[in-house]
Design an enzyme around this catalytic site. Structure first.
Site, PDB file in Angstrom:
ATOM      1  N   HIS A  14       1.620   4.392  -3.099  1.00  0.00           N
ATOM      2  CA  HIS A  14       1.422   5.824  -2.896  1.00  0.00           C
ATOM      3  C   HIS A  14       2.706   6.627  -3.065  1.00  0.00           C
ATOM      4  O   HIS A  14       2.737   7.814  -2.749  1.00  0.00           O
ATOM      5  CB  HIS A  14       0.808   6.083  -1.514  1.00  0.00           C
ATOM      6  CG  HIS A  14      -0.649   5.767  -1.492  1.00  0.00           C
ATOM      7  ND1 HIS A  14      -1.116   4.477  -1.388  1.00  0.00           N
ATOM      8  CD2 HIS A  14      -1.740   6.559  -1.592  1.00  0.00           C
ATOM      9  CE1 HIS A  14      -2.431   4.503  -1.427  1.00  0.00           C
ATOM     10  NE2 HIS A  14      -2.840   5.749  -1.552  1.00  0.00           N
ATOM     11  N   TYR A  51      -4.301  17.587   0.820  1.00  0.00           N
ATOM     12  CA  TYR A  51      -4.695  16.196   1.070  1.00  0.00           C
ATOM     13  C   TYR A  51      -3.490  15.435   1.613  1.00  0.00           C
ATOM     14  O   TYR A  51      -2.426  15.443   1.012  1.00  0.00           O
ATOM     15  CB  TYR A  51      -5.154  15.572  -0.251  1.00  0.00           C
ATOM     16  CG  TYR A  51      -6.012  14.338  -0.137  1.00  0.00           C
ATOM     17  CD1 TYR A  51      -5.733  13.335   0.765  1.00  0.00           C
ATOM     18  CD2 TYR A  51      -7.094  14.171  -0.980  1.00  0.00           C
ATOM     19  CE1 TYR A  51      -6.523  12.201   0.856  1.00  0.00           C
ATOM     20  CE2 TYR A  51      -7.886  13.040  -0.908  1.00  0.00           C
ATOM     21  CZ  TYR A  51      -7.594  12.054   0.004  1.00  0.00           C
ATOM     22  OH  TYR A  51      -8.370  10.934   0.081  1.00  0.00           O
ATOM     23  N   TYR A 107       0.832  -1.203   0.000  1.00  0.00           N
ATOM     24  CA  TYR A 107       0.000   0.000   0.000  1.00  0.00           C
ATOM     25  C   TYR A 107       0.869   1.256   0.000  1.00  0.00           C
ATOM     26  O   TYR A 107       0.636   2.195  -0.768  1.00  0.00           O
ATOM     27  CB  TYR A 107      -0.950   0.002   1.208  1.00  0.00           C
ATOM     28  CG  TYR A 107      -1.811   1.228   1.274  1.00  0.00           C
ATOM     29  CD1 TYR A 107      -2.979   1.322   0.526  1.00  0.00           C
ATOM     30  CD2 TYR A 107      -1.453   2.313   2.071  1.00  0.00           C
ATOM     31  CE1 TYR A 107      -3.773   2.453   0.566  1.00  0.00           C
ATOM     32  CE2 TYR A 107      -2.239   3.446   2.122  1.00  0.00           C
ATOM     33  CZ  TYR A 107      -3.391   3.515   1.366  1.00  0.00           C
ATOM     34  OH  TYR A 107      -4.162   4.649   1.403  1.00  0.00           O
ATOM     35  N   TRP A 134      -8.464   3.672  -9.889  1.00  0.00           N
ATOM     36  CA  TRP A 134      -7.604   3.749  -8.708  1.00  0.00           C
ATOM     37  C   TRP A 134      -8.279   3.083  -7.508  1.00  0.00           C
ATOM     38  O   TRP A 134      -7.683   2.257  -6.825  1.00  0.00           O
ATOM     39  CB  TRP A 134      -7.264   5.206  -8.397  1.00  0.00           C
ATOM     40  CG  TRP A 134      -6.483   5.373  -7.129  1.00  0.00           C
ATOM     41  CD1 TRP A 134      -6.968   5.663  -5.887  1.00  0.00           C
ATOM     42  CD2 TRP A 134      -5.068   5.219  -6.966  1.00  0.00           C
ATOM     43  NE1 TRP A 134      -5.949   5.713  -4.968  1.00  0.00           N
ATOM     44  CE2 TRP A 134      -4.769   5.447  -5.612  1.00  0.00           C
ATOM     45  CE3 TRP A 134      -4.025   4.928  -7.854  1.00  0.00           C
ATOM     46  CZ2 TRP A 134      -3.478   5.386  -5.103  1.00  0.00           C
ATOM     47  CZ3 TRP A 134      -2.735   4.870  -7.346  1.00  0.00           C
ATOM     48  CH2 TRP A 134      -2.466   5.097  -5.985  1.00  0.00           C
TER      49      TRP A 134
END
Length: 126
Positions: free
Chosen positions: A22, A41, A18, A76
């Site tokens: 990113h 964000y 994960y 995504w």
């Protein structure tokens, strides 16, 4: 402008993957997030895969609607869904929202004090 925070839990056995997914996020997904009107964000990960997300937007309903119809966001989110524990649906639509209980600038403004951004401006003068 409103602030939004949410929580998800990444499957511990998939956490490394994960994190790698990113770093970096697809450029076209970054563009969609910005086009939706979300800014500042950030994602934070803690013990046991607890994931906290934060962003600001002027109209969260419009941002959610934009991303819900985005082909890029759909691809995504379809790829990201397997990383989360106890999640039904797209991660961007099924994350648990968190309630804000404290914001420094709001409380300073309420008592007529200087905000932290006011202090930043004073400190940057030469």
């Amino acid at each position: 402008m409103t602030r939004h925070c949410f929580q998800l839990r990444v499957r511990p056995e998939l956490l490394d993957e994960y994190l790698a997914r990113h770093s970096p996020v697809w450029p076209e997904m970054l563009a969609e997030i910005a086009a939706a009107g979300r800014r500042d964000y950030s994602l934070f990960v803690g013990e046991n895969g607890v994931l906290i997300g934060y962003y600001e937007t002027d109209d969260d309903e419009a941002a959610q609607a934009y991303l819900a119809t985005s082909e890029v966001a759909a691809r995504w989110e379809a790829e990201m869904g397997r990383f989360f524990v106890g999640l039904e649906g797209r991660p961007d639509q099924a994350a648990t929202p968190l309630t804000e209980v404290f914001h420094l600038e709001d409380q300073l403004a309420a008592v007529g004090g200087a905000t932290t951004s006011d202090n930043d401006d004073e400190g940057s003068a030469s």
